[in-house]
Design a protein around this motif. Structure first.
Motif, PDB file in Angstrom:
ATOM      1  N   MET A 141      25.638 -26.583   1.560  1.00 20.48           N
ATOM      2  CA  MET A 141      26.379 -27.749   1.049  1.00 20.48           C
ATOM      3  C   MET A 141      25.451 -28.659   0.249  1.00 20.48           C
ATOM      4  SD  MET A 141      28.633 -28.843   4.400  1.00 20.48           S
ATOM      5  CE  MET A 141      29.441 -30.254   3.627  1.00 20.48           C
ATOM      6  N   LEU A 142      24.236 -28.842   0.735  1.00 21.75           N
ATOM      7  CA  LEU A 142      23.278 -29.719   0.056  1.00 21.75           C
ATOM      8  C   LEU A 142      22.890 -29.149  -1.301  1.00 21.75           C
ATOM      9  CD1 LEU A 142      20.956 -30.513   3.105  1.00 21.75           C
ATOM     10  CD2 LEU A 142      22.870 -31.878   2.234  1.00 21.75           C
ATOM     11  N   VAL A 143      22.713 -27.838  -1.352  1.00 27.17           N
ATOM     12  CA  VAL A 143      22.334 -27.181  -2.604  1.00 27.17           C
ATOM     13  C   VAL A 143      23.463 -27.317  -3.625  1.00 27.17           C
ATOM     14  CG1 VAL A 143      21.675 -24.999  -3.678  1.00 27.17           C
ATOM     15  CG2 VAL A 143      20.821 -25.581  -1.392  1.00 27.17           C
ATOM     16  N   ILE A 144      24.686 -27.070  -3.194  1.00 21.42           N
ATOM     17  CA  ILE A 144      25.843 -27.170  -4.091  1.00 21.42           C
ATOM     18  C   ILE A 144      25.960 -28.591  -4.638  1.00 21.42           C
ATOM     19  CG2 ILE A 144      28.359 -27.067  -4.211  1.00 21.42           C
ATOM     20  CD1 ILE A 144      27.035 -24.335  -4.100  1.00 21.42           C
ATOM     21  N   ALA A 145      25.803 -29.576  -3.756  1.00 15.09           N
ATOM     22  CA  ALA A 145      25.907 -30.970  -4.182  1.00 15.09           C
ATOM     23  C   ALA A 145      24.827 -31.305  -5.203  1.00 15.09           C
ATOM     24  CB  ALA A 145      25.807 -31.897  -2.973  1.00 15.09           C
ATOM     25  N   ALA A 146      23.593 -30.894  -4.923  1.00 10.65           N
ATOM     26  CA  ALA A 146      22.478 -31.196  -5.830  1.00 10.65           C
ATOM     27  C   ALA A 146      22.679 -30.536  -7.189  1.00 10.65           C
ATOM     28  CB  ALA A 146      21.165 -30.742  -5.204  1.00 10.65           C
ATOM     29  N   ARG A 147      23.182 -29.309  -7.200  1.00  9.57           N
ATOM     30  CA  ARG A 147      23.424 -28.616  -8.465  1.00  9.57           C
ATOM     31  C   ARG A 147      24.475 -29.327  -9.313  1.00  9.57           C
ATOM     32  NH1 ARG A 147      23.504 -22.283  -6.387  1.00  9.57           N
ATOM     33  NH2 ARG A 147      21.235 -22.015  -6.271  1.00  9.57           N
ATOM     34  N   ARG A 148      25.332 -30.097  -8.666  1.00 12.73           N
ATOM     35  CA  ARG A 148      26.352 -30.855  -9.388  1.00 12.73           C
ATOM     36  C   ARG A 148      25.837 -32.236  -9.803  1.00 12.73           C
ATOM     37  NH1 ARG A 148      31.781 -29.188  -8.572  1.00 12.73           N
ATOM     38  NH2 ARG A 148      32.479 -31.351  -8.583  1.00 12.73           N
ATOM     39  N   GLY A 149      24.540 -32.487  -9.570  1.00 10.30           N
ATOM     40  CA  GLY A 149      23.958 -33.754  -9.954  1.00 10.30           C
ATOM     41  C   GLY A 149      24.256 -34.890  -9.008  1.00 10.30           C
ATOM     42  N   VAL A 150      24.660 -34.560  -7.783  1.00 12.32           N
ATOM     43  CA  VAL A 150      25.025 -35.580  -6.803  1.00 12.32           C
ATOM     44  C   VAL A 150      23.781 -36.188  -6.152  1.00 12.32           C
ATOM     45  CG1 VAL A 150      26.101 -35.916  -4.529  1.00 12.32           C
ATOM     46  CG2 VAL A 150      27.292 -34.626  -6.305  1.00 12.32           C
ATOM     47  N   LYS A 151      23.754 -37.493  -6.062  1.00 16.12           N
ATOM     48  CA  LYS A 151      22.684 -38.179  -5.349  1.00 16.12           C
ATOM     49  C   LYS A 151      22.952 -38.083  -3.861  1.00 16.12           C
ATOM     50  CE  LYS A 151      20.575 -42.752  -4.728  1.00 16.12           C
ATOM     51  NZ  LYS A 151      20.598 -44.184  -5.160  1.00 16.12           N
ATOM     52  N   ILE A 152      21.936 -37.643  -3.103  1.00 17.02           N
ATOM     53  CA  ILE A 152      22.066 -37.487  -1.653  1.00 17.02           C
ATOM     54  C   ILE A 152      21.186 -38.535  -0.969  1.00 17.02           C
ATOM     55  CG2 ILE A 152      21.786 -35.927   0.306  1.00 17.02           C
ATOM     56  CD1 ILE A 152      22.030 -33.588  -1.697  1.00 17.02           C
ATOM     57  N   ALA A 153      21.800 -39.360  -0.128  1.00 14.01           N
ATOM     58  CA  ALA A 153      21.076 -40.402   0.589  1.00 14.01           C
ATOM     59  C   ALA A 153      21.050 -40.064   2.085  1.00 14.01           C
ATOM     60  CB  ALA A 153      21.728 -41.763   0.358  1.00 14.01           C
ATOM     61  N   ALA A 154      20.272 -40.816   2.835  1.00 15.87           N
ATOM     62  CA  ALA A 154      20.153 -40.586   4.276  1.00 15.87           C
ATOM     63  C   ALA A 154      20.558 -41.838   5.045  1.00 15.87           C
ATOM     64  CB  ALA A 154      18.720 -40.197   4.641  1.00 15.87           C
ATOM     65  N   ALA A 155      21.232 -41.628   6.156  1.00 12.51           N
ATOM     66  CA  ALA A 155      21.610 -42.729   7.045  1.00 12.51           C
ATOM     67  C   ALA A 155      20.935 -42.501   8.397  1.00 12.51           C
ATOM     68  CB  ALA A 155      23.126 -42.792   7.223  1.00 12.51           C
ATOM     69  N   LYS A 156      20.269 -43.507   8.902  1.00 13.90           N
ATOM     70  CA  LYS A 156      19.573 -43.374  10.173  1.00 13.90           C
ATOM     71  C   LYS A 156      20.574 -43.232  11.315  1.00 13.90           C
ATOM     72  CE  LYS A 156      16.214 -45.702  13.156  1.00 13.90           C
ATOM     73  NZ  LYS A 156      15.365 -46.909  13.323  1.00 13.90           N
ATOM     74  N   VAL A 157      20.401 -42.177  12.117  1.00  7.75           N
ATOM     75  CA  VAL A 157      21.251 -41.966  13.288  1.00  7.75           C
ATOM     76  C   VAL A 157      20.367 -41.648  14.487  1.00  7.75           C
ATOM     77  CG1 VAL A 157      23.230 -41.172  11.928  1.00  7.75           C
ATOM     78  CG2 VAL A 157      21.576 -39.494  12.791  1.00  7.75           C
ATOM     79  N   SER A 158      20.967 -41.724  15.654  1.00  8.49           N
ATOM     80  CA  SER A 158      20.218 -41.528  16.895  1.00  8.49           C
ATOM     81  C   SER A 158      20.011 -40.057  17.220  1.00  8.49           C
ATOM     82  CB  SER A 158      20.957 -42.194  18.059  1.00  8.49           C
ATOM     83  OG  SER A 158      21.134 -43.573  17.823  1.00  8.49           O
ATOM     84  N   THR A 159      18.978 -39.801  17.995  1.00 10.97           N
ATOM     85  CA  THR A 159      18.734 -38.471  18.538  1.00 10.97           C
ATOM     86  C   THR A 159      19.350 -38.422  19.922  1.00 10.97           C
ATOM     87  OG1 THR A 159      16.634 -38.306  17.340  1.00 10.97           O
ATOM     88  CG2 THR A 159      16.970 -36.798  19.185  1.00 10.97           C
TER      89      THR A 159
END
Length: 245
Positions: A183-201
């Motif tokens: 999913m991440l690869v497909i999104a990046a190939r479409r020029g999508v900016k991917i951000a991160a949200a801090k979540v708990s372990t």
């Protein structure tokens, strides 16, 4: 411009398999955060579906187990057929993802304008088993190098993305846990900016459904295929130059 993420226009998708002990609570807490919650039971033969329905959420059940990626695709097809949904948020049904942290994804999306936000547990890994930590760091590094964007926790299934991306994810070849990496690869190939949200372990007494050998082999095969595709794309001839140039 992307619509701001709100509880009304974000739909939750919870793929699950044999989660009768946890799914009612997870679905109930998710319903407290979002107006639309869909559980996809990937062929469980216990009370997973019944417990999810008891939480008052929508449920789709596969007749047989098809893999987490297949369950996500089923949910995406259903949710994108509904009006009013601008974002889709995926979380696991085993309690490892805290529904109360869903607002973190809203904040990150609305702050950065990113069209995809992936949860990151890597800011505090004290509760994460060492092998899991090492695996996440290694796989995240490999995926980040392929897509040209830093994704600190590429293996985290807690993620949110624009509805428009769902159609692209339906074409993903993978259907198991490797689906989330692709999913991440497909999104990046479409020029999508991917951000991160801090979540708990969060780790309890749940048993991981990731098969250490089988799913590692799948991930390696995925990387090999993605690298072949990258080489093929980069070596493809460009458009012909106009005559006389």
């Amino acid at each position: 411009m992307s619509a701001a993420a709100t509880r009304a226009n974000v739909a939750a998708l919870i793929p699950c398999y044999y989660e009768e002990k946890q799914i009612r609570e997870v679905a109930t807490r998710t319903r407290a955060q979002l107006d639309t919650v869909l559980v996809v039971d990937d062929g469980s033969v216990d009370r997973t579906s019944d417990e999810a329905r008891a939480a008052g959420v929508d449920v789709i059940k596969h007749e047989r187990n098809q893999g987490k990626g297949a369950a996500i695709k089923t949910g995406l097809r259903e949710l994108t057929s509904r009006s009013g949904i601008e974002w889709i948020l995926i979380l696991d049904g085993d309690g490892q993802h805290l529904p109360e942290e869903i607002p973190h994804f809203f904040e990150e999306a609305n702050r950065t304008g990113a069209e995809m936000i992936v949860g990151s547990r890597m800011d505090d890994t004290r509760k994460m088993p060492f092998v899991r930590k090492l695996t996440n760091l290694t796989m995240s590094g490999l995926i980040s190098s392929i897509i040209g964007q830093r994704v600190p926790d590429s293996q985290c299934g807690f993620r949110m993305f624009r509805r428009d991306l769902a159609a692209a994810f339906l074409d993903v070849q993978s259907s198991n846990f490797d689906f989330e990496s692709e999913m991440l690869v497909i999104a990046a190939r479409r020029g999508v900016k991917i951000a991160a949200a801090k979540v708990s372990t969060v780790y309890g007494d749940e048993v991981s459904k990731i098969h250490p050998v089988r799913d590692t082999i799948r991930f390696i095969k995925l990387l090999q295929r993605l690298r072949r595709e990258t080489r093929s794309t980069s070596s493809a001839p460009g458009p012909s130059s106009p005559a006389g140039t």
